[in-house]
Structure formats: C-alpha cells, structure tokens
Motif scaffolding. Structure first.
Motif: not given
Lengths: 252, 282
Positions: B214-219
């Motif tokens: 929910f916070t770091a993303g998934s790039s």
C-alpha cells in the motif's frame, strides 16, 4: 581532634513513612577514618549514602536536618549534587567496574569532567592506579577489560577510579563484604595509606575491620546513633550497654 | 493413590516425547528450507541477481527488487533506531513511574498488536496521500518503521533495564550527570541486547508484504530517489506466485530473501560479539 570535615545535625531520613534514621548528630574529622558499625538494618548504609546524596535516587526518600560538608549544608537549596559528588567519592559494596578497559574506567571521571588531553589522562591513570596499589598488577595491561580482573582487583580499580576525580572524602560502603580475606587485607592496607590524604568514612559489618582501620567509630542501632567516639575507647570502654553487647558479639 | 506407571518409565516417556517435539520443530525448518532451496536453486545465477526483470518477472533478474528492499530497510532503520532507542531511554531511565509512563507503555504495546495490513492502510492514507509522499521508498520505509517501532522500543527498554543498577550508581558517584551516565555507561552496556532487537525487527520488516504493497508501490524500475516507487522482494514474490507469472522465479526470489535474513542474523551475532567482549562472563 582535627578539623571537622563532615557534620551531621539532627538528620532524619524516611523511606515513605518508615523512618530509617533518627536525629543523627555526629562529626567526622578531616583525614581520619570514621567507621560506622551496627547490625543489619540499623541505618548505617542509609547514613553514608546521605553524605554524597546518593539517596536522591531513591524514590520516596525524604531527609530533614542538616549535613554539613566544609561548613555548607549539602541539602541546602543551591547545592548541586553532581558537583558535590566530585568532592565526595564512593566505593560500593559490590565492585562495579564499568564494562570497558581498565584505562577507560580510571579515566572515566576526568573525561566526564571535561579533560581531553591524553598525556594528562595518562598521568592521572598511572597515579591513581599506583595510589590504589594496582599499578604493579595491571600497569602493563591498561587495555584489558576491567571485567577480567579478580573481585579484589576490581574493587581496587573502583578505588582508583574514585581517586582519579581527586575527591576530598571517600565513602566506603562495606567495601570488603564480597571479597576474600587476602583481598580484604589489601583494601584495609590501602585505607590506612589513603587516610593521610583523604577523609574516609567506612560502613562495615566486620567489627575487627572497624577496629583495625578506623580512628573513630560510630555505633548505630535501629536508626539511632548509640555511641560515637575514638575507636579505641568504643572497643575497650564503651559507655553504653548495647554497644558493649554488640561489640562482644552478644547480638548482631 | 499411586500412579500405575513406574517413575522410571514416565521419565523415559517424557524424554522421548520432548525429543520428538524438538525433532518436529527442527525438521519443519529443514523441510521448508530444503524445499525452497531445491526449487529455487536452478534459477539462481549471477544474471538473476544482477539483471532487471523482463516480461513482468517471468524472465530476467530481480536486481531492482533487491535494491528496493535495501532502500526500504535503510529508511526503516534510520528512522526506527533513533526514535525507538530514544523512547526506550525515556521509558527506562527518565520516566517517573506513574500514569503517563503506563499510558505510553500501553500505547507501544497496542501499536505492536496492530495487524500489518492496517498499518499498510494507515500508511497509504497518511504518508502516501495526506503527506503527499506518494508510492515511494520514503512512504514504505516509514510505514515499516511504524510496524517495527514497538518491537525496537520494547527490546531496547528491556536491555536498558537489565543493566545493573550498580553501574549507574558508580557513574553518578563520580560526579557524572544523568545523561553522561546514560550515554556513556548504560547505553553501551545495553548495545548487544538493543542490536539483537533491532536486527530481529528488521528481519520482520524484510519479509513484510502487507505494509509495503500500500505504500512503496510495485515499480520494477531502478529507484533513483527517495520518492521513487519500488517493489520489495516479498511483494515481487507474491505477485510472481499469485498472478501465475513464474513459480521458478518466485522460488529463486525466496532463496534470496532467506539469504538476506540469514546475513542479518549473522550480523547480529557479529555485533554482539564485538560489543560483548567487556561483558560479565559469570
């Protein structure tokens, strides 16, 4: 009698609502050894811990009366306990060297008080270790951990650490109760030497020790000072019956 | 009434049962490790570690996820350690015993009990949206900090409280101030315990998925700043497995994750040894 260094006047001490010291009035002369004896729970440790305000750390401890050091009431309003403790050092019942090297232990006090000069520190460490009769044993291993020393050596290191701060008074709170007889003898010899330069107050459980090392003796019982006088007189011609009973081993 | 089973027999029975329990615990660990290593080993090549993923991770390597994980942990470590140790010092050394201290301690314990998915949600609302950090290393690292902070506080507090009172008295009796005593004697004595706590906390953070999704993303791109999104290793693993991209790659990532945890634990041991040389051996 020489100059009075520490004087207690009507000192009362309570832990919460329990009174541990009652109206203690006595004077401890400069550069002499004053021993405080008495059975467990008589208040002798509570008393000695008043002298460097160690009881400040105890919750609910409450003190009234006066305790004069060099003529000033140390429980007065503008006395800084931290400053006071530089002049009144203390050696505890259980050796408590810091978990660091021998050198760092002795240099701790001077460093805390702002000394950074390495040569000066070296000199103080050497002097203090010599004065505490430890130099011959550890002079060549100053980087060794203090924890590796024997109990007796640790206690002498604690004395060296106290000397390094150059106090005027050294308080000993049962310094030999955790030590073997040989280590005890070394500490007693040391006290006999140190009294030429320092005022010493020693709490002890061991009456022979009081007789051996002290010039004056105070006998405490149930929080009261029963008798105070020259050690020789207390041990040979006590005035009070309870002093005699304690000294001759009838109780305690 | 006397027991029908002779004491010597029950003694032997107990020993066997305890041995069986210990063996099951040990075998479970060995089985899990063995299974993952056997499954993951074939994909573990240098290029797997040093290349970027292709085709959503079905091919190529996992370098950005490794880097991302390290970046997140760095932010977590740099924020959790000073705050956690500071709070612990206050609680252990300064706080008067009373209502306020008990409320703080209770709060810390409650924080420890919050499910990680809730912390993730909070991190999303507060860090990503409200503070505007977006999906980023900063948001993820701070959210992980919320998660391990109670752990760091608790372990540090216990370690500080375990330092013998005689050392404090010894220092104060030399005319040291309270802060000098705490910073020069008490804290160094507590370092081995605190280090263990922090590293175990980081060990928890490294495997955490719910908080960072929910916070770091998934790039899958290489991050270039604190505000870039990253995909941490456990989340990468989750996506590889749950979206059926590649089981092999998922196992390979697992092995890397396990090795990272192992290295962390070994570091804990090394630091303890280093600081522990002055400590009592009785």
């Amino acid at each position: 009698m020489s100059e009075i260094e520490i004087e207690s006047r009507n000192l009362d001490l309570w832990y919460g609502s329990a009174q541990a010291l009652k109206e203690i009035t006595m004077a401890m002369p400069e550069k002499k050894v004053t021993a405080i004896i008495g059975p467990s729970g008589c208040g002798k440790s509570s008393f000695i811990r008043c002298i460097n305000r160690m009881n400040d750390l105890v919750k609910d401890c409450h003190i009234t009366g006066e305790l004069l050091f060099e003529g000033t009431n140390i429980y007065g309003n503008n006395v800084d306990a931290v400053e006071l403790r530089k002049k009144i050092g203390m050696v505890f019942q259980k050796p408590n060297p810091f978990p660091m090297s021998i050198y760092d232990n002795v240099a701790y006090g001077p460093r805390v008080h702002g000394l950074r000069n390495r040569e000066e520190l070296d000199r103080i460490v050497e002097e203090s270790l010599k004065a505490s009769a430890l130099w011959n044993e550890v002079g060549d291993i100053p980087d060794r951990s203090a924890i590796d020393l024997s109990g007796g050596q640790q206690q002498r290191l604690c004395i060296a650490r106290t000397l390094a701060v150059k106090p005027k008074v050294i308080l000993f709170d049962e310094p030999c109760s955790a030590l073997d007889p040989i280590s005890t003898a070394k500490i007693e010899d040391l006290i006999n030497t140190l009294k030429h330069d320092y005022t010493i107050v020693i709490v002890t459980h061991n009456m022979q020790q009081a007789a051996r090392v002290s010039d004056y003796t105070a006998f405490f019982l149930l929080g009261e000072l029963v008798e105070f006088g020259k050690t020789k007189q207390i041990f040979e011609l006590p005035e009070k019956k309870s002093t005699e009973d304690y000294i001759t081993g009838r109780f305690g | 009434m006397t027991s029908l089973i002779p004491p010597a027999t029950s003694d032997r029975a107990a020993k066997v049962m305890l041995w069986v329990s210990a063996s099951i615990a040990m075998l479970t660990l060995l089985f899990i490790l063995g299974y993952i290593v056997v499954q993951g080993l074939p994909v573990l090549t240098l290029s797997f570690l040093l290349e970027s993923p292709r085709l959503s991770g079905a091919e190529g390597g996992i370098l950005p996820a490794i880097v991302g994980t390290f970046c997140l942990l760095l932010v977590t470590l740099l924020s959790a350690v000073p705050i956690g140790i500071g709070a612990a010092i206050y609680l252990a050394e300064y706080a008067p015993e009373g209502v306020v201290t008990r409320i703080i301690s209770f709060g810390v314990e409650c924080l420890a009990g919050i499910p990680s998915i809730v912390i993730g949600l909070f991190g999303y609302a507060f860090l990503v949206i409200y503070l505007g950090f977006g999906f980023s290393i900063l948001s993820g690292g701070l959210a992980l900090m919320f998660m391990i902070l109670p752990w760091v506080v608790r372990v540090s507090e216990e370690s500080l409280k375990a330092v013998p009172g005689g050392l404090r008295e010894g220092s104060l009796a030399l005319g040291a101030t309270k802060w000098q005593t705490v910073s020069r004697v008490v804290l160094p004595s507590a370092i081995p315990g605190i280090t263990t706590g922090v590293i175990l906390g980081i060990g928890k953070a490294i495997g955490e998925t719910a908080v960072i999704m929910f916070t770091a993303g998934s790039s899958l791109l290489m991050p270039t700043s604190l505000f870039d999104p990253v995909r941490a290793l456990p989340y990468h693993l989750y996506i590889l497995a749950s979206e059926g991209i590649s089981d092999k790659m998922a196992y390979g990532s697992s092995v890397v994750l396990l090795v990272m945890v192992l290295v962390m634990n070994l570091a804990a041991v090394a630091i303890q040894r280093h600081y522990g040389r002055h400590h009592v051996r009785n």
